[in-house]
Write an enzyme that holds these catalytic residues in place. Structure first.
Site, PDB file in Angstrom:
ATOM      1  N   THR A  95       0.840  -1.214   0.000  1.00 53.98           N
ATOM      2  CA  THR A  95       0.000   0.000   0.000  1.00 53.98           C
ATOM      3  C   THR A  95       0.868   1.255   0.000  1.00 53.98           C
ATOM      4  O   THR A  95       1.742   1.404   0.852  1.00 53.98           O
ATOM      5  CB  THR A  95      -0.918   0.045   1.243  1.00 53.98           C
ATOM      6  OG1 THR A  95      -1.565  -1.207   1.367  1.00 53.98           O
ATOM      7  CG2 THR A  95      -1.958   1.154   1.111  1.00 53.98           C
TER       8      THR A  95
ATOM      9  N   ASP B  67       3.186   5.755  -4.192  1.00 54.90           N
ATOM     10  CA  ASP B  67       3.318   7.104  -3.621  1.00 54.90           C
ATOM     11  C   ASP B  67       4.720   7.311  -3.066  1.00 54.90           C
ATOM     12  O   ASP B  67       5.282   8.413  -3.168  1.00 54.90           O
ATOM     13  CB  ASP B  67       2.286   7.309  -2.499  1.00 54.90           C
ATOM     14  CG  ASP B  67       0.868   7.153  -3.008  1.00 54.90           C
ATOM     15  OD1 ASP B  67       0.643   7.421  -4.205  1.00 54.90           O
ATOM     16  OD2 ASP B  67       0.008   6.750  -2.219  1.00 54.90           O
TER      17      ASP B  67
ATOM     18  N   ASN C 179      12.894   3.673  -7.036  1.00 58.06           N
ATOM     19  CA  ASN C 179      12.462   2.256  -7.027  1.00 58.06           C
ATOM     20  C   ASN C 179      12.859   1.604  -5.712  1.00 58.06           C
ATOM     21  O   ASN C 179      12.075   0.880  -5.100  1.00 58.06           O
ATOM     22  CB  ASN C 179      13.211   1.469  -8.128  1.00 58.06           C
ATOM     23  CG  ASN C 179      12.483   1.467  -9.472  1.00 58.06           C
ATOM     24  OD1 ASN C 179      11.327   1.836  -9.559  1.00 58.06           O
ATOM     25  ND2 ASN C 179      13.193   1.045 -10.497  1.00 58.06           N
TER      26      ASN C 179
HETATM   27  O1  RIB Z   1      -1.933   5.008  -2.973  1.00 58.89           O
HETATM   28  C1  RIB Z   1      -2.329   4.508  -1.737  1.00 58.89           C
HETATM   29  C2  RIB Z   1      -3.387   5.351  -1.132  1.00 58.89           C
HETATM   30  O2  RIB Z   1      -4.534   5.259  -1.914  1.00 58.89           O
HETATM   31  C3  RIB Z   1      -3.782   4.948   0.255  1.00 58.89           C
HETATM   32  O3  RIB Z   1      -3.069   5.627   1.249  1.00 58.89           O
HETATM   33  C4  RIB Z   1      -5.257   5.237   0.318  1.00 58.89           C
HETATM   34  O4  RIB Z   1      -5.540   6.346   1.095  1.00 58.89           O
HETATM   35  C5  RIB Z   1      -5.680   5.433  -1.135  1.00 58.89           C
HETATM   36  O5  RIB Z   1      -6.163   6.683  -1.362  1.00 58.89           O
HETATM   37 NA    NA Z   2       4.100  -0.544   3.286  1.00 64.50          NA
END
Ligand code: RIB
Ligand code: NA
Length: 312
Positions: A249, A253, A279
């Site tokens: 997750t 980002d 990366n």
């Molecule tokens: O890219 C991951 C994010 O996407 C998570 O933190 C969640 O909030 C979603 O918006």
């Molecule tokens: Na993580």
């Protein structure tokens, strides 16, 4: 500011399970945590954790947890002068299921993020037009992101656009308002109609996106690394060392926040090296549970990732 992000702030509710549930099925989870999330906030916090001077432009609701979000920005050193609050709706929230293979599925309810307006961008004109790098995504209204990118670009600011979550029918101006467009596989599929099954198709999609007007396109391919296409790079596959993923997750980002950091703080670092380093930062974030809490700080990274570029 080094990096200014105009985008989404979210509360992430994360359940860990053995596998993803099927439609209609209830299954047992084995762990739960709450983290700070939202693609915009994640990218901003990642850049801040590496040492960039950062600011967030965003919108929250007004409940107990929102004070925590503001507190979190403060703790990690993100300027929050342009994070405003509304009582019209709740804050953004993401229900996330992480299975044992480290993969996730996410339901994102934008809430207050949808009220971040072009007016809010206008109020942040000085901040945005004086930044080194501006980063935008699609968790807030398209018009808001586009206004921020256009303002930045016309002020000579380096712009990075992450078309996430995936959208169809993107305004064509997005492609000419960003210096780098960075998408994952499914986002690139939505934008191009190309089925991304391998590196070859990723290279094709990247080239298609580049022809729409952006200088540089990066398509992230999870554990296979990323594909970089620009005038100097012809769909180069930038590999990443393999790791055991615990929770992916926010990995994208983490990559974007790191990339923004390198563009802002090490502008002479060749883009290929910046992508290689980003990366690695992202792969490190996959080795711990959670979203922002799993992002490494500069001092937790191997020294070579933070080393200044050797200029020839
Ligand atoms: O890219 C991951 C994010 O996407 C998570 O933190 C969640 O909030 C979603 O918006
Ligand atoms: Na993580």
């Amino acid at each position: 500011m080094d990096v200014v992000v105009v985008g989404g702030c979210t509360r992430d509710l994360v359940s860990f399970t053995q596998r993803q549930p099927r439609p209609g099925e209830s299954i047992h989870g084995n762990k739960f945590l709450m983290d700070f999330g939202g693609k915009g906030a994640n990218q901003c916090v990642m850049a801040a954790k590496l040492g960039a001077k950062t600011a967030m432009v965003g919108k929250l609701g007004k409940d107990f947890y929102d004070d925590k979000t503001l507190e979190n920005f403060e703790n990690v050193g993100v300027n929050k002068d342009h994070v405003s609050q509304t009582d019209e709706t709740s804050s953004g929230v993401a229900s996330i299921i992480v299975s044992e293979d480290g993969q996730n599925s996410i339901v994102y309810v934008a809430g207050a993020n949808l009220l971040l307006s072009e007016g809010d961008v206008a109020k942040a004109t000085e901040l945005i037009s004086n930044a080194k790098v501006v980063l935008c995504q699609l968790e807030v209204p398209q018009a808001t992101s586009l206004a921020a990118l256009k303002l930045a670009k016309s002020s000579g600011v380096f712009t990075i656009f992450n078309p996430a979550p995936a959208a169809e029918n993107l305004d064509a101006d997005f492609y000419t308002s960003c210096d780098i467009l960075c998408a994952n596989e499914s986002e690139a599929e939505w934008l191009t109609g190309v089925t991304l099954s391998d590196v070859d198709s990723a290279q094709r999609a990247a080239e298609m996106l580049r022809r729409k007007g952006c200088e540089t396109v990066i398509i992230t391919l999870g554990d296979r690394g990323s594909v970089l296409t620009s005038a100097q790079h012809d769909g180069v596959l930038v590999p990443v060392s393999s790791i055991k993923a615990v929770d992916t997750t926010g990995a994208g980002d983490s990559f974007l926040g790191a990339l923004a950091y390198y563009r802002a703080l090490m502008p002479t670092l060749p883009l290929l090296d910046a992508v290689t380093r980003a990366n690695t930062v992202a792969s490190i974030s996959c080795q711990a549970a959670g979203t922002q809490s799993s992002f490494p700080t500069a001092s937790q990274l191997p020294k070579d990732l933070m080393a200044a570029p050797v200029n020839h």
